[in-house]
Design an enzyme around this catalytic site. Structure first.
Site, PDB file in Angstrom:
ATOM      1  N   ASP A  37      38.500  28.464  51.585  1.00 19.47           N
ATOM      2  CA  ASP A  37      38.134  28.302  50.174  1.00 19.47           C
ATOM      3  C   ASP A  37      36.698  27.809  50.040  1.00 19.47           C
ATOM      4  O   ASP A  37      36.271  26.944  50.805  1.00 19.47           O
ATOM      5  CB  ASP A  37      39.024  27.252  49.490  1.00 19.47           C
ATOM      6  N   LYS A  64      46.753  31.292  38.886  1.00 17.01           N
ATOM      7  CA  LYS A  64      48.001  31.314  39.651  1.00 17.01           C
ATOM      8  C   LYS A  64      48.720  29.990  39.467  1.00 17.01           C
ATOM      9  O   LYS A  64      48.173  28.923  39.749  1.00 17.01           O
ATOM     10  CB  LYS A  64      47.746  31.616  41.125  1.00 17.01           C
ATOM     11  N   HIS A  87      38.998  35.888  47.746  1.00 12.42           N
ATOM     12  CA  HIS A  87      40.122  36.092  46.827  1.00 12.42           C
ATOM     13  C   HIS A  87      39.750  35.824  45.376  1.00 12.42           C
ATOM     14  O   HIS A  87      40.618  35.589  44.548  1.00 12.42           O
ATOM     15  CB  HIS A  87      41.297  35.189  47.231  1.00 12.42           C
ATOM     16  N   ASP A 116      38.778  33.406  51.307  1.00 11.02           N
ATOM     17  CA  ASP A 116      39.832  32.886  50.430  1.00 11.02           C
ATOM     18  C   ASP A 116      39.220  32.701  49.047  1.00 11.02           C
ATOM     19  O   ASP A 116      38.237  33.358  48.718  1.00 11.02           O
ATOM     20  CB  ASP A 116      40.418  31.588  51.016  1.00 11.02           C
ATOM     21  N   ASP A 117      39.778  31.773  48.236  1.00 11.18           N
ATOM     22  CA  ASP A 117      39.240  31.612  46.890  1.00 11.18           C
ATOM     23  C   ASP A 117      37.768  31.213  46.923  1.00 11.18           C
ATOM     24  O   ASP A 117      37.369  30.342  47.694  1.00 11.18           O
ATOM     25  CB  ASP A 117      40.013  30.525  46.138  1.00 11.18           C
ATOM     26  N   ARG A 121      41.464  35.117  38.511  1.00 11.24           N
ATOM     27  CA  ARG A 121      42.901  34.896  38.693  1.00 11.24           C
ATOM     28  C   ARG A 121      43.318  33.535  38.163  1.00 11.24           C
ATOM     29  O   ARG A 121      42.594  32.559  38.299  1.00 11.24           O
ATOM     30  CB  ARG A 121      43.229  34.984  40.190  1.00 11.24           C
TER      31      ARG A 121
END
Ligand SMILES: *[C@@H]1O[C@H](CO)[C@@H](O)[C@H](O)[C@H]1NC(C)=O
Ligand SMILES: *[C@@H]1O[C@H](CO)[C@@H](O)[C@H](O)[C@H]1NC(C)=O
Ligand SMILES: *[C@@H]1O[C@H](CO)[C@@H](O)[C@H](O)[C@H]1NC(C)=O
Length: 363
Positions: free
Chosen positions: A181, A256, A223, A201-202, A254
């Site tokens: 991340d 989540k 991501h 990742d994020d 996103r």
């Protein structure tokens, strides 16, 4: 309690019991961990090139108003442990990276599993509560955990984990970097801007907090820009995500929330002027079934006022990807969401489940 919170509590206690000595108008130079205690008594701190011994944290607890100048690169020797590798605290700090790097030696840890398995990887690499300009190279796992005590602007940072895109001998054909991340934020009054994040990742993950602006950043390979994942009993509000460029990520934007979460609220999330290209799975993904993707959603996180307004957000997804998917728990997405500032092309339309409050957008 997180390690960070525990530390903050200890510092607060220490401040209350023993008055901290006033910092001196001197220059302290750090060329090994042994120099740190003396150097932080000065309001100018110089960091020379050195290697932090394996298994130790380079901890800078700075006096208010300190200016830090990096004059060399800092490298962290390798050990399987929890970290963090670097931690800095203090108010009104000016941190000049001067183009130098913190090198976490990520390739020595990477096995394609991140925090899910394999060796213990120090994470986050950097615990930050200051403003500044510097760059970081090859984190073992998550890079920044941000918990600023007062308003903070993080600007012109570079997170370059691009080497983690390639598989290595331990990663079974998968990208070797995992859970890398960029910024993990549980905080208030934070601006992150003008930065470059290349990871797996994020790019940004906002776990809780309010009044956070993420703007004019470039996110490559990961991501996307995320609110979440959202646990139980947290609030997220007043988030502005604008003018970012998201390239070759799983999705651009996103939200989540965990299917199992209860008593949480996510509200007032504004997206404006973001551009996304080469999106591999979704343009926009709002999913209340995390950790599943488009699985059975929970309804313990109330989600409202998610808007795409102002400058148009322009996303292009790859063929085979879905443009927009929204998966709400029964009754948990509420109000009217203005999506007039969203244009998504390519791929196929996704599904919108359990919600009919979106206006200004059809796919
Ligand atoms: C956006 O960020 C880039 C660096 O990535 C910088 O050169 C540019 O000045 C920034 N734009 C604004 C409006 O701040
Ligand atoms: C939404 O968030 C923005 C940015 O933090 C803030 O300016 C605005 O007042 C908030 N709106 C509401 C209705 O709370
Ligand atoms: C939606 O936002 C746009 C600005 O992007 C604004 O012009 C429009 O009036 C808003 N629509 C509604 C129904 O509030």
């Amino acid at each position: 309690m997180s390690p960070f919170l525990r530390l903050a509590a200890l510092l607060a206690l220490a401040g209350a019991v023993v008055a901290a000595p006033a910092a001196s108008d001197c220059t302290g130079t750090i060329a090994s961990l042994d120099d740190v205690d003396d150097a932080v008594k000065c309001t100018t701190v110089v960091i020379n090139s050195f290697t932090v011994p394996a298994g130790e944290t380079f901890n800078l607890d700075l006096a208010d108003g300190t200016t830090v100048n990096m004059e060399g690169d800092v490298t962290f020797a390798v050990k399987d442990w929890d970290g963090p590798l670097f931690q800095v605290s203090g108010k009104s700090i000016t941190f000049n990276g001067n183009g130098h790097t913190f090198d976490g030696n990520g390739p020595s840890y990477w096995d394609g599993q991140g925090g899910n398995g394999g060796v213990t990887k120090p994470a986050p690499m950097m615990k930050i509560k200051i403003s500044g300009t510097y760059s970081v190279l090859n984190s073992p796992e998550r890079v920044y955990s941000v918990s600023n005590p007062a308003a903070l602007t993080m600007t012109a940072l570079t997170i370059d984990n691009s080497a983690g895109d390639a598989p290595n001998s331990k990663s079974d054909g998968q990208p070797a970097g995992h859970n890398t991340d960029g910024f993990d934020c549980s905080t208030t009054n934070l601006i992150i801007e003008n930065s470059m994040i290349h990871n797996q990742d994020d790019c940004l993950a906002i776990n809780k907090g309010s009044n956070i602006v993420f703007q004019n950043n470039t996110c490559i390979g990961g991501h996307g820009i995320s609110v979440g994942s959202i646990d139980s009993d947290v609030t997220v509000s007043g988030i502005v995500i604008q003018n970012n460029n998201v390239q070759n990520n799983d999705q651009a934007l996103r939200i989540k929330t965990k299917a199992s979460s209860t008593d949480s609220t996510v509200t007032n999330i504004t997206y404006s002027g973001n551009v996304g290209t080469g999106l591999r799975q979704f343009g926009v993904l709002i999913d209340q079934s995390y950790p599943d993707t488009l699985g059975t959603p929970g309804n313990g996180v109330k989600l409202s006022a998610v808007n795409f307004v102002g400058s148009t957000n322009t996303l292009t997804v790859n063929s085979g990807a879905q443009r927009v998917a929204v998966n709400c728990g029964s009754g948990s997405c509420t109000g009217t969401w203005n999506w007039s500032g969203l244009k998504v092309s390519g791929g196929t339309a996704g599904k919108i489940t359990n919600f009919n409050g979106i206006t200004g957008f059809t796919q």
